[in-house]
Design an enzyme around this catalytic site. Structure first.
Site, mmCIF file in Angstrom:
data_model
loop_
_atom_site.group_PDB
_atom_site.id
_atom_site.type_symbol
_atom_site.label_atom_id
_atom_site.label_comp_id
_atom_site.label_asym_id
_atom_site.label_seq_id
_atom_site.Cartn_x
_atom_site.Cartn_y
_atom_site.Cartn_z
ATOM 1 N N ASP A 171 -5.901 -8.268 13.714
ATOM 2 C CA ASP A 171 -5.409 -9.587 14.093
ATOM 3 C C ASP A 171 -6.123 -10.116 15.338
ATOM 4 O O ASP A 171 -6.586 -11.253 15.374
ATOM 5 C CB ASP A 171 -3.888 -9.546 14.310
ATOM 6 C CG ASP A 171 -3.449 -8.337 15.138
ATOM 7 O OD1 ASP A 171 -4.317 -7.594 15.646
ATOM 8 O OD2 ASP A 171 -2.233 -8.138 15.272
ATOM 9 N N ASP A 223 0.826 -1.216 0.000
ATOM 10 C CA ASP A 223 0.000 0.000 0.000
ATOM 11 C C ASP A 223 0.857 1.261 0.000
ATOM 12 O O ASP A 223 0.357 2.356 0.229
ATOM 13 C CB ASP A 223 -0.909 0.020 1.240
ATOM 14 C CG ASP A 223 -2.175 -0.803 1.033
ATOM 15 O OD1 ASP A 223 -2.332 -1.346 -0.073
ATOM 16 O OD2 ASP A 223 -2.980 -0.901 1.969
#
Length: 434
Positions: free
Chosen positions: A166, A15
């Site tokens: 996560d 990104d």
């Protein structure tokens, strides 16, 4: 990575908006593709969802892959990583993911990285392992682990509702009945942030994210099919105490109430709260780092000084402020990379100033001076003087790489024992997806 090439794919989820970085990624993907590895770069035109968004888009491009291994860019897995981790998933269909332990390449780079090593060693060697060994919930650390694709899909996929995608996914997997394995003996090297600004942003995200998740997932936890004891442990102990309440103690008690008590001598703080309990906590934390006791006082002072950042992160998470959705990539300087051609220029510290830490420094130093001059409380004054000076160092950014407290503690050549020669070979830092 040792694995059949016909059943192995590599994705670099990039990104980055930096042109030099993008060109380097493209060059390395092409290089490995020419070596026979199915390697591709997945680059989005936006940063929607940040890491969770990138992982979701990458996984959508791999419909035939049963297992997904994830690494952040600075992680250095050993060649046999997949051969060690994946069999646990193949042989145990109830296992959703397998997590390896973090190890660090640059703990001697500065006092800041040494304090981080002590903190993270306790988390990785003690907290995570105890949660796993006791059969409770332990979160995926975001990297250095392998997921079963089916687990990700049945748990609802990657979600960007918090900055800890996560922990979010692993919590939903736990509530859905999936189990996880923590392999403490399998380590993956990575680099600690030596930039104070980067470390502040990382700690803000790591502190704010769990509080966000606590707000959003508490009702789901209570409505899940988990045993009542597990529900209470998650809501009250794991999130309520560990991720929320403890961040009020260092700044609210040791760095605020203790200094203020110097101006009111009639107020007596119990010795067990001021000395005995903190000493026990510090020793049991530092014991998981070789010779950690040498830097235990430094660790406590640094952790207290980070209380300004962490307490603000808790508030932002509870109130769901705009800052709670902030995602700043944790910059790593690459100082641990010793491969030929990767020499780095001398780092210059960032010219930043932090008002919150300066105010806490003035409070602590004023209380220390008053304690020595007016009420003769020297034991408190010594602690407050040290804490005030550390707050001042944080305020003036003196712990940044290249600053007064940003030099190496040793020769910088010590590494974890599991670091193998192959890790010094020419290999791009990349994210693997199988």
């Amino acid at each position: 990575m040792v694995w059949p090439r016909s059943r192995f794919k590599v994705q670099v989820l990039d990104d980055s908006t930096d042109q030099v970085t993008r060109e380097l990624v493209d060059d390395k993907c092409l290089e490995w593709a020419e070596r026979g590895v199915a390697c591709e770069c997945v680059r989005r035109t936006h940063r929607s969802g940040y890491k969770a968004g990138a992982l979701k888009e990458g996984m959508d491009l791999l419909p035939d892959c049963d297992f997904i291994a994830i690494f952040d860019a600075d992680f250095k897995p050993e060649p046999d990583f997949l051969m060690t981790m994946v069999p646990w998933l193949i042989d145990n269909p109830s296992i959703g993911y397998v997590q390896a332990r973090w190890a660090f390449t640059n703990p001697e780079e500065s006092y800041l990285t040494k304090a981080q090593q002590i903190s993270l060693n306790y988390h990785c060697k003690c907290e995570q392992f105890v949660h796993f060994a006791s059969g409770g919930f332990f979160n995926f650390n975001g990297t250095a682990g392998v997921w079963r694709r089916k687990t990700i899909e049945t748990a609802g996929g990657w979600n960007s509702r918090t900055t800890v995608e996560d922990m979010d996914l692993s919590l939903r997997a736990y509530m859905a009945g999936w189990k996880a394995i923590y392999l403490r003996e399998v380590t993956v090297l990575n680099e600690l942030p030596a930039s104070f600004f980067a470390y502040r942003k990382q700690q803000h995200r790591w502190t704010c994210g769990p509080v966000q998740l606590w707000r959003r997932a508490a009702r789901d936890i209570w409505a899940s099919g988990l045993p009542m004891a597990s529900k209470l442990e998650l809501i009250v102990c794991y999130f309520g105490i560990r991720k929320f309440a403890t961040h009020w103690v260092s700044l609210g008690f040791f760095c605020t109430l203790v200094p203020l008590s110097m101006f009111t001598p009639e107020v007596s703080i119990p010795l067990w709260a001021l000395v005995h309990l903190p000493v026990v906590v510090t020793v049991t934390t530092a014991v998981f780092t070789p010779k950690g006791w040498i830097h235990s006082i430094l660790y406590v002072l640094f952790e207290n000084a980070m209380g300004v950042v962490k307490l603000w992160a808790v508030v932002a998470g509870v109130l769901d402020l705009k800052q709670a959705q902030e995602w700043v990539v944790t910059t790593k300087l690459g100082a641990s990379d010793k491969r030929p051609g990767t020499e780095h220029p001398v780092k210059m510290r960032t010219c930043r100033f932090y008002m919150g830490e300066l105010m806490m420094s003035l409070l602590a130093l004023s209380a220390a001076l008053y304690g020595m001059a007016a009420v003769n409380r020297w034991s408190f004054s010594v602690f407050l003087t040290l804490q005030g000076l550390v707050f001042l160092a944080f305020a003036l950014n003196l712990v940044d790489c290249g600053a007064l407290l940003g030099g190496r503690l040793g020769d910088g050549r010590r590494r974890e024992k599991r670091m193998r020669p192959l890790q010094q070979a020419k290999a791009p830092k990349r994210t693997f997806t199988m």
